[in-house]
Design an enzyme around this catalytic site. Structure first.
Site, mmCIF file in Angstrom:
data_model
loop_
_atom_site.group_PDB
_atom_site.id
_atom_site.type_symbol
_atom_site.label_atom_id
_atom_site.label_comp_id
_atom_site.label_asym_id
_atom_site.label_seq_id
_atom_site.Cartn_x
_atom_site.Cartn_y
_atom_site.Cartn_z
ATOM 1 N NE ARG A 51 32.197 -29.103 31.435
ATOM 2 C CZ ARG A 51 33.129 -29.440 30.585
ATOM 3 N NH1 ARG A 51 33.838 -30.497 30.787
ATOM 4 N NH2 ARG A 51 33.370 -28.710 29.510
ATOM 5 C CD GLU A 132 6.789 -4.008 28.858
ATOM 6 O OE1 GLU A 132 5.647 -4.043 28.386
ATOM 7 O OE2 GLU A 132 7.468 -2.956 28.871
ATOM 8 C CG ASP A 204 21.633 0.050 26.009
ATOM 9 O OD1 ASP A 204 21.355 -1.148 25.820
ATOM 10 O OD2 ASP A 204 21.043 0.755 26.856
ATOM 11 C CE LYS A 208 17.978 -0.386 26.864
ATOM 12 N NZ LYS A 208 18.763 0.068 28.025
#
Ligand code: NAP
Length: 444
Positions: A51, A132, A204, A208
């Site tokens: 909703r 990717e 973070d 990576k």
């Protein structure tokens, strides 16, 4: 499968990235379909709250709150996991792979924590996994490593992989503003994650870095086995001093491989980068990666590391690869096949380099009592650990009765510097936790 068939896509997650994929797929559908020779249809979209009001309106019949049902739906060929996190996202990914589907993911945290399990599941079931968008957003660094640079071994990969940290450091440098002030702006602009520690403490970037290290070297190095340091301690004084010495400060992921010793090092930390390096001039929310290959030399990739459009570009590139795979049966090697090939071509599984072999020059900022003899006591400590001082700069300190000393060292190593820091912190005249930065003078 015949060309001209309809390929059905399930989008699990319809937030920033999911809506970007829908938007750009809709806008460029004809061009993509003409190139691929297939029709592309987003058949299901899974969200948490059906909703919720959204910028992009989706027909009610397409919308569901059951992401696992999308992953298992036999009519769906490609499942895009754009939920995030490592809970439901993992279940969706494994369910889709078990059903032999192609999974497209932007989820670096999931890949870093469960990559080995995901690739094993893909191999077992004949499914495929593309990722990717998980590193550097719109910059096609995964494709570069996996395809364009396939002939290379990689002694050095380093990069700026977190746009939020780069934005903060860039503005601190331009405005001599404090870390806290700029972090507030980054949050207001929606640049930082809800839990900002993921960005500013380096986690973070570590996720990576783990993915890039795996692609290049075939080994999963989790953040708890890396050096991971963030940018919270950096002040305008550090940035100014670094500038006066000819450097910019960047949060870097650094992946080095010593092929002779078969040792790998993966680390994340702020570093002083010589101003004439391309990456020292990658500013704002942009990401940049320098990849040194033994055949090609150094190639550099720069672009938007996050955001709806850039990330959608990477997801759509994976969707195009997945569509080609489904229609022609041709696939480029999965990340881990390449990684394993590198490993076996280089004397078996790679080991992590011990701290004494991770070498660098260092920048050390100390807040000390403003009294005679302090420098001599510091020099005694550095000499004890065979750390040789290259320069000493004294700058104004924030508190009365203290002075700020900035030392740079000749080349040393992580083990010696850790011992030095521990001993310095014990000196009565050292008044605050010292700041240690690496000076990244790579020979690439
Ligand atoms: N944003 C970026 O710039 C960027 C860049 C690179 C990679 N990524 C990665 O891309 C992924 C998605 O990021 P995002 O920024 O798009 O996140 P987001 O805006 O928070 O969107 C997450 C989506 O997942 C849905 N979701 C959450 N729990 C769910 C559940 N239990 N069942 C079904 N759907 C559920 C949410 O539904 P509701 O909408 O109903 O809440 C929302 O649509 C993450 O892995 C992220 O790390 C993001």
């Amino acid at each position: 499968m015949k060309a001209g068939r309809t390929i059905r896509i399930g989008l699990c997650g319809f937030g920033t990235v999911g809506q970007g994929v829908w938007k750009h797929l809709t806008a460029s559908r004809r061009r993509l379909e003409a190139r691929l020779g297939t029709r592309l249809e987003v058949a299901r979209v899974a969200v948490r709250d059906r909703r919720k009001s959204r910028t992009i309106k989706v027909p009610a019949a397409v919308l569901t709150d059951d992401a696992l049902a999308v992953a298992r739906d036999p009519r769906i060929d490609i499942v895009c996991e754009l939920i995030g996190g490592t809970g439901l996202a993992r279940q969706v990914t494994l369910a889709a792979l078990a059903a032999g589907k192609v999974v497209v993911s932007a989820n670096k945290a999931l890949l870093c924590a469960h990559g080995a399990e995901i690739f094993a599941a893909a191999r077992r079931s004949g499914g495929h996994f593309y990722f990717e968008a998980s590193v550097a957003g719109g910059v096609p660094i995964i494709k570069a490593l996996r395809e364009g640079l396939v002939a290379n071994r990689f002694p050095l990969i380093y990069g700026i992989l977190n746009g939020t940290c780069n934005y903060i450091l860039t503005r601190m440098a331009a405005e001599s503003a404090s870390y806290q002030e700029i972090l507030k702006d980054a949050k207001a602009l929606g640049y930082s994650e809800t839990d900002e520690s993921l960005d500013v403490e380096g986690w973070d970037t570590a996720h990576k870095a783990s993915i890039l290290a795996f692609l290049a070297h075939g080994a999963w190095v989790t953040p708890n086995r890396m050096i991971v340091e963030g940018i919270e301690q950096i002040t305008p004084v550090d940035i100014k001093t670094a500038e006066s010495l000819g450097y910019g400060i960047k949060l870097l992921a650094v992946i080095t491989r010593d092929f002779a010793k078969n040792e790998l090092s993966v680390r994340v930390h702020p570093a002083l980068l010589p101003r004439d390096r391309v990456l020292a001039n990658v500013n704002g929310v942009f990401n940049g990666i320098a990849v040194s290959g033994d055949v090609v030399g150094t190639t550099t990739y720069i672009g938007r590391g996050a955001g709806q459009d850039a990330t959608a570009s990477a997801v759509l590139s994976d969707i195009a690869d997945a569509a080609t795979l489904l229609t022609t049966g041709r696939a480029v090697a999965l990340g881990d096949e390449l990684g394993q090939a590198y490993a076996s071509a280089n004397g078996g599984p790679v080991k992590l380099a011990p701290l004494e072999r991770i070498r660098s020059r260092y920048y050390l900022r100390l807040t000390v009592s403003d009294e005679p003899g302090v420098l001599a006591r510091i020099a005694q400590v550095t000499a004890r650990h065979a750390v040789s001082i290259a320069s000493v700069i004294q700058t104004a300190a924030a508190r009365a009765g203290t002075a700020s000393l900035i030392l740079t060292t000749h080349e040393s190593n992580e083990k010696a510097m850790r011992a030095t820091l521990a001993d310095l912190a014990r000196l009565r005249s050292v008044r605050e936790k010292p700041l240690l930065l690496r000076i990244a003078e790579f020979t690439d």
